[in-house]
Design an enzyme around this catalytic site. Sequence first.
Site, mmCIF file in Angstrom:
data_model
loop_
_atom_site.group_PDB
_atom_site.id
_atom_site.type_symbol
_atom_site.label_atom_id
_atom_site.label_comp_id
_atom_site.label_asym_id
_atom_site.label_seq_id
_atom_site.Cartn_x
_atom_site.Cartn_y
_atom_site.Cartn_z
ATOM 1 N N GLU A 43 38.455 33.108 39.780
ATOM 2 C CA GLU A 43 37.166 33.360 39.134
ATOM 3 C C GLU A 43 36.723 32.190 38.261
ATOM 4 O O GLU A 43 35.537 31.956 38.081
ATOM 5 C CB GLU A 43 37.250 34.633 38.284
ATOM 6 C CG GLU A 43 35.906 35.094 37.742
ATOM 7 C CD GLU A 43 35.959 36.486 37.138
ATOM 8 O OE1 GLU A 43 35.323 36.693 36.088
ATOM 9 O OE2 GLU A 43 36.636 37.360 37.706
ATOM 10 N N TYR A 82 41.034 33.051 27.258
ATOM 11 C CA TYR A 82 39.738 33.530 27.755
ATOM 12 C C TYR A 82 39.152 34.563 26.794
ATOM 13 O O TYR A 82 39.788 35.579 26.489
ATOM 14 C CB TYR A 82 39.919 34.137 29.144
ATOM 15 C CG TYR A 82 38.632 34.539 29.809
ATOM 16 C CD1 TYR A 82 37.712 33.579 30.217
ATOM 17 C CD2 TYR A 82 38.334 35.881 30.040
ATOM 18 C CE1 TYR A 82 36.533 33.945 30.846
ATOM 19 C CE2 TYR A 82 37.158 36.257 30.672
ATOM 20 C CZ TYR A 82 36.258 35.281 31.064
ATOM 21 O OH TYR A 82 35.087 35.630 31.679
ATOM 22 N N ASP A 139 39.494 37.838 38.706
ATOM 23 C CA ASP A 139 40.126 38.649 37.669
ATOM 24 C C ASP A 139 40.383 40.070 38.153
ATOM 25 O O ASP A 139 39.615 40.641 38.935
ATOM 26 C CB ASP A 139 39.247 38.689 36.417
ATOM 27 C CG ASP A 139 39.105 37.312 35.789
ATOM 28 O OD1 ASP A 139 39.915 36.421 36.117
ATOM 29 O OD2 ASP A 139 38.178 37.119 34.980
#
Length: 981
Positions: free
Chosen positions: A9, A335, A109
């Site tokens: 991703e 993230y 993800d």
Amino acid sequence: MPKTLVIAEKPSVAQDIVRALTPVAGKFDKHDEYFESENYVVTSAVGHLVEIQAPEEFDVKRGKWSFAHLPVIPPYFDLKPVDKTKSRLNAVVKLAKRKDIGDLVNACDAGREGELIFRLIEQFAGGAKPLGKPVRRLWLQSMTPQAIREGFDALRSDKQMAGLADAARSRSEADWLVGINGTRAMTAFNSRDGGFFLTTVGRVQTPTLAVVVEREEQIRKFVSRDYWEIHATFLAEAGEYTAKWIDTKWKKNADDAELKADRVWSQREAQEIADAVRGKAASVTEESKPTTQASPMLFDLTSLQREANGRFGYSAKTTLSIAQSLYERHKALTYPRTDSRHLPEDYVAVVKNTMGTLADSGMKHLAPFAKQAIDGNYVKPTKRIFDNAKVSDHFAIIPTLQAPSGLSDAEQRVYDLVVRRFLSVFFPSAEYLVTTRITQSVGHSFKTDGKVLVKPGWLAIWGKEADVEGEENSKTLVAVKPGEMVRAEVVEPKGLKTRPPARYSEATLLGAMEGAGKLVDDDELREAMQEKGLGTPATRAATIEGLINEKYMFREGRELIPTAKAFQLMTLLRGLGVEELSKPELTGEWEYKLAQMEHGKLSREEFMREIGEMTKHIVKKAKEYDRDTVPGDYATLKTPCPNCGGIVRENYRRFTCVGKSGTGEDACGFSFGKTPAGRTFSAEEVEQLLRDKHIGPLDGFRSKAGWPFTSEIILKYNEEEKNWKLEFDFGNEQDPAETGEIIDFSAQQPLGPCPKCGGRVFEFGKNYVCEKSVPTPQQAVPTCDFKTGQVILQQPVERSQMEKLLSTGKTDLLDKFVSMRTRRAFKAFLVWNKEEGKVTFEFAPSKFPPRKTAAGKTPVAREPAAKYAAGKTAAKKAPAAKKSPAAKKAAPAKKTAAPKAPRKTGAGLKPSAELAAVIGADNVARTEVIKKLWDYIKANGLQDATNKRAINADAKLLPVFGKPQVTMFELAGIVGKHLTA
């Protein structure tokens, strides 16, 4: 031998996968947008590369949104590339179509959104026909190399993921159907009387707005009540202590939250209690017990946004932007768009390494705590922190192994916040000694609470140490011996008022969105929303910003306040009977059914059929509503009708005179619309308009073409109709310097000295002008030309800002300018430019520090190309029918360039023989090479006719490129191979 294409991703995940596979799959060669080994090709998206859209034949792209074209329920959805990431999509699709690619691995993800990102890319790559290559799913909840390798050993089949894929597509298509049709239906309803009144609705944004509106309604309806508290000071042998009267028999009242144990509702009763106790002896009982307080959990995005809003006042959007920069640019945080506050169970070693990095970092205020955690072996595999079951698509936000440098102040604050929370969660709990003391005198009880911090534990990281008796901040109570009697020295009632509930800030609204499931009554739906709330951590900031941009609410300090347009939308939804659009139950119902779909208990076809029926119901309710007005809670204005002195009342569409009787029988016909040019008046604005016959300038209006504009509104008497009419006023007065009209400023207060001639500056029409720029009784012939608009590029320039500019040469940073060219909003200061002799723009410096050069030195910032003429005033002609008004186009300020130093001979890089055949053999800078190449490419028409990003090689360029065609993004890499120092 066919190869496997792995699509992640994000680029960072692709790199992690390559590092993890290298020991077992062999060396990977790095290319511009992918990595390749003997058996694998690894690439990535950058979030969503493709989005859904209705096919051309089923959608109305142009022309007025009307009920005739609704509902739009296409039998299938087309795909379109996301504009910003087209080049990345083309690269991924090209790899997917390679003949040596035998199968695909979806490494996006682990969640519904990751599944959708991959499925849409795969569908787009196939075009009219399916791509036809087998797909397997990599399901990761941890990004350690071992976890990635284990994930590849246990890839899931495409059949196993079918339910999740169906749920992902269904959620996306359902949001489109309800959002598009709901918005167009409400807009069509509100635009029936003419104009264009954009009224957006959505599954997440409308319930979020409803939460804010409901709170504002509570505040408006709140009636404050007087109450009293009785405060006492008691004298003991060891000293004095304070206490507050309580009713020991009090019980909570579910019908009245204002009733509390320490409140008395009559002044007389409060005074009687105070008089009865004052000067009397009292007995004391107390209980002390130790308590502990653990650190809050690690941050997910929502909790980080709430904390940053509470501590620093940052908006959710700002915090997300900063966290994203720390993740992408500085590689300092993991993230950030996560909804998990836990770490994977195999991350204990990673956390210990991170502690070591922090202990060795230059952060003197935090490094000792990291060292303490290492020395004390604080990092242990506890379920409170490490729990796979509570890790969703991503894990909690923590610092990485890379210590950042060159952070801006805002970045440093947010990074410190994450590091402190990361350290805190492993530190011991804070320990307190809590003492509750009850003092009793003549039948009345007084309560005192004492709380002493004994061991700070994790609080030490936040600068809190143990309380020390005798210091100002000590909460230790003075000692009272067993059986000792004390005396009430001072006892006084204190009069107070109940307060309405607080308005939402971004922090509290984010919390309300996250916990929206609590508002749902149905147990199954509430359970379905428990982990979701309204929106996702990644979208909540955008939802709030969207509501502000659509003028549904605005920020005032840290408060979020709904506008008249927001109340009007809620009235409309209630009146039409489509309140489901404003309820979190809608999300709860969807989440429940999507979860069933994921587990194969509900078909995608059945869910989408229900969504189609709901969409038709919404449109039908709006289309068939035939009453004159929508029922609602409307205001009666205080200011009388300007025409007959009657009462003016609000209804759904208009403010209307209902005559002096209030029944409408003697009404004079005076009325005007609530939403001229798509902007909804507030009751306060209407009161001012009726009182003063003018208001503004106001922003937020939209022309029929949809362009925003700013204008004053006036009430003007119409001789033919013998009544007052609402009109836009764009300041079309004639220049008095041309007409010779004498202007008298004697009744005005000047704003300040003219920066050109020193005369006085006054308001005139829609401008601020020097008194010497127009004919006056003192000077018939103008000698100065200073004039600047009260509205510049749709930004109203308040009197106070002009006063500041005249006194200091510069306004505050103003944030509502709208570019004539791009139609985008921008922020700037207005400054007096002495060289240009006019008011110009000056942009704020970037919040990000300049990147360091290879030598480690920060380059000297250039003089910003930030000053442009700010123009004079708003457009001369009313654009309500055709064009948007705006300030006269800003002219760039002249730059005084320093003389350039002569170029050094021999400087730069030497081109290879192949490159020299195109650009010449002289040494040249790398940037100059690219420029020369582009000059050659354009001169010879080498850009591909169908794809402007592709460049075809001719006989000269083929030896340079090494292949017949390259993309523009490959140029820099190719050039580097042909330059030597």
